[in-house]
Design a protein around this motif. Structure first.
Motif, PDB file in Angstrom:
ATOM      1  N   THR A 121      23.975   5.265  55.577  1.00  0.00           N
ATOM      2  CA  THR A 121      24.539   3.943  55.849  1.00  0.00           C
ATOM      3  C   THR A 121      23.758   2.863  55.129  1.00  0.00           C
ATOM      4  O   THR A 121      24.331   1.970  54.494  1.00  0.00           O
ATOM      5  CB  THR A 121      24.558   3.669  57.359  1.00  0.00           C
ATOM      6  OG1 THR A 121      25.399   4.634  58.008  1.00  0.00           O
ATOM      7  CG2 THR A 121      25.077   2.271  57.654  1.00  0.00           C
ATOM      8  N   GLU A 122      22.433   2.939  55.188  1.00  0.00           N
ATOM      9  CA  GLU A 122      21.600   1.945  54.521  1.00  0.00           C
ATOM     10  C   GLU A 122      21.682   2.105  53.009  1.00  0.00           C
ATOM     11  O   GLU A 122      21.721   1.103  52.277  1.00  0.00           O
ATOM     12  CB  GLU A 122      20.151   2.081  54.970  1.00  0.00           C
ATOM     13  CG  GLU A 122      19.161   1.157  54.259  1.00  0.00           C
ATOM     14  CD  GLU A 122      19.452  -0.329  54.442  1.00  0.00           C
ATOM     15  OE1 GLU A 122      18.832  -1.130  53.720  1.00  0.00           O
ATOM     16  OE2 GLU A 122      20.289  -0.693  55.289  1.00  0.00           O
ATOM     17  N   TYR A 123      21.746   3.338  52.530  1.00  0.00           N
ATOM     18  CA  TYR A 123      21.849   3.555  51.088  1.00  0.00           C
ATOM     19  C   TYR A 123      23.095   2.876  50.527  1.00  0.00           C
ATOM     20  O   TYR A 123      23.027   2.119  49.543  1.00  0.00           O
ATOM     21  CB  TYR A 123      21.870   5.053  50.763  1.00  0.00           C
ATOM     22  CG  TYR A 123      22.191   5.314  49.309  1.00  0.00           C
ATOM     23  CD1 TYR A 123      21.224   5.146  48.330  1.00  0.00           C
ATOM     24  CD2 TYR A 123      23.484   5.652  48.909  1.00  0.00           C
ATOM     25  CE1 TYR A 123      21.519   5.329  46.986  1.00  0.00           C
ATOM     26  CE2 TYR A 123      23.793   5.846  47.575  1.00  0.00           C
ATOM     27  CZ  TYR A 123      22.811   5.677  46.617  1.00  0.00           C
ATOM     28  OH  TYR A 123      23.113   5.831  45.294  1.00  0.00           O
ATOM     29  N   PHE A 124      24.249   3.136  51.127  1.00  0.00           N
ATOM     30  CA  PHE A 124      25.477   2.559  50.589  1.00  0.00           C
ATOM     31  C   PHE A 124      25.542   1.047  50.809  1.00  0.00           C
ATOM     32  O   PHE A 124      26.194   0.334  50.027  1.00  0.00           O
ATOM     33  CB  PHE A 124      26.702   3.269  51.162  1.00  0.00           C
ATOM     34  CG  PHE A 124      26.967   4.598  50.510  1.00  0.00           C
ATOM     35  CD1 PHE A 124      27.422   4.662  49.197  1.00  0.00           C
ATOM     36  CD2 PHE A 124      26.729   5.786  51.187  1.00  0.00           C
ATOM     37  CE1 PHE A 124      27.646   5.884  48.574  1.00  0.00           C
ATOM     38  CE2 PHE A 124      26.951   7.014  50.575  1.00  0.00           C
ATOM     39  CZ  PHE A 124      27.410   7.061  49.265  1.00  0.00           C
ATOM     40  N   ARG A 125      24.867   0.535  51.816  1.00  0.00           N
ATOM     41  CA  ARG A 125      24.775  -0.915  51.959  1.00  0.00           C
ATOM     42  C   ARG A 125      24.040  -1.503  50.760  1.00  0.00           C
ATOM     43  O   ARG A 125      24.440  -2.538  50.205  1.00  0.00           O
ATOM     44  CB  ARG A 125      24.050  -1.284  53.257  1.00  0.00           C
ATOM     45  CG  ARG A 125      24.035  -2.799  53.531  1.00  0.00           C
ATOM     46  CD  ARG A 125      23.323  -3.128  54.828  1.00  0.00           C
ATOM     47  NE  ARG A 125      21.871  -3.097  54.672  1.00  0.00           N
ATOM     48  CZ  ARG A 125      21.150  -4.138  54.230  1.00  0.00           C
ATOM     49  NH1 ARG A 125      21.729  -5.279  53.880  1.00  0.00           N
ATOM     50  NH2 ARG A 125      19.836  -4.022  54.137  1.00  0.00           N
ATOM     51  N   GLN A 126      22.978  -0.839  50.341  1.00  0.00           N
ATOM     52  CA  GLN A 126      22.221  -1.311  49.179  1.00  0.00           C
ATOM     53  C   GLN A 126      23.033  -1.175  47.892  1.00  0.00           C
ATOM     54  O   GLN A 126      22.964  -2.041  47.011  1.00  0.00           O
ATOM     55  CB  GLN A 126      20.896  -0.554  49.069  1.00  0.00           C
ATOM     56  CG  GLN A 126      19.923  -0.823  50.204  1.00  0.00           C
ATOM     57  CD  GLN A 126      19.502  -2.281  50.298  1.00  0.00           C
ATOM     58  OE1 GLN A 126      19.466  -3.003  49.308  1.00  0.00           O
ATOM     59  NE2 GLN A 126      19.176  -2.717  51.509  1.00  0.00           N
TER      60      GLN A 126
END
Length: 269
Positions: free
Chosen positions: A140-145
């Motif tokens: 989730t955090e990866y794709f937010r970045q």
């Protein structure tokens, strides 16, 4: 072979071979356009926190660009050499990267997410980081970045878009939603996406992005370029025949190249 827009070299600390060796390998393999795209110096970590061999030192960047430009001129007429850089997207460091990029006449810049809070999720030497983290939260955090990188306006193309799957840590129930959300934002940002063949050599055994992602991107007319992510001269264009066949299968008729930060179409024939 048409183009290979992602290569690394001895300066980055975790590749072998000098720039000219990559160019010569590309000529031998029939590559028409070769992108030199070594890793941007790491700007967001103090020296003592940088994992050895992660990227070229900052003091090497001027020499890298100078050598690449000289080789571009030397091999004109034999192969179209592009001078590029793979830059890191780090939230809060966008202007620092922008200032660095503005100092050099790059043909293109790849924007990649490698680091999440100082942890390099692409580095096999840092796999232990997964042991104490929830895969769903990491993805989730990866794709937010990735979405922030797409919106930043810093980059000409996004590198290995779903590289988070490299070592097999994919939360199936959540993943499709993350992909759909990301594809729509990338479309709206108007940024190109790189199809990176290196995933074929990793545990995921699949290029970045996946076939599913490529189908989604084709339906939204998202432009693509292509790279091997070679870290040795012998890996120039490795896997690109598979990638080109796949792109045709999912409906792409063009890929893209870059000159002076401007994108242009190349027909897939």
């Amino acid at each position: 072979m048409l183009v290979d827009y992602h290569t690394h070299h001895v300066r980055c600390g975790h590749a072998v071979g000098d720039l000219e060796e990559y160019i010569q390998a590309a000529i031998e393999k029939g590559v028409q356009e070769l992108g030199l795209s070594d890793h941007q110096p790491i700007l967001h970590l103090p020296p003592e926190q940088i994992f050895p061999g992660s990227a070229m030192p900052l003091e090497e960047l001027p020499a890298y660009v100078k050598e690449a430009l000289a080789l571009q001129a030397k091999y004109a007429g034999q192969i179209d050499v592009k001078v590029g850089l793979e830059a890191d997207w780090i939230e809060g460091y966008g202007e620092t990267v922008r200032d660095l990029l503005a100092q050099y006449p790059f043909d293109y810049v790849i924007g990649s997410v490698h680091f999440l809070s100082g942890w390099d999720i692409t580095n096999s030497a840092e796999l232990a980081g997964w042991d104490t983290r929830d895969a769903g939260e990491v993805c989730t955090e990866y794709f937010r970045q990735v979405r922030l990188a797409a919106q930043s306006g810093l980059f000409d193309t996004l590198g290995h878009l779903d590289v988070i799957k490299r070592f097999g840590h994919v939360p199936t129930a959540l993943y499709e939603h993350l992909l759909e959300e990301t594809v729509l934002l990338v479309r709206d940002a108007g940024v190109c996406v790189e199809v990176n063949a290196s995933g074929l050599r990793y545990p995921c055994a699949e290029q970045f992005p996946s076939r599913r992602l490529l189908e989604m991107m084709n339906s939204h007319d998202i432009p693509l370029t292509v790279g091997s992510d070679a870290h040795q001269p012998k890996f120039v264009a490795e896997g690109l025949d598979t990638v080109y066949d796949l792109l045709r299968e999912v409906g792409y008729t063009h890929i893209h190249g870059f000159t002076a930060r401007k994108r242009y179409e190349i027909a897939l024939t």
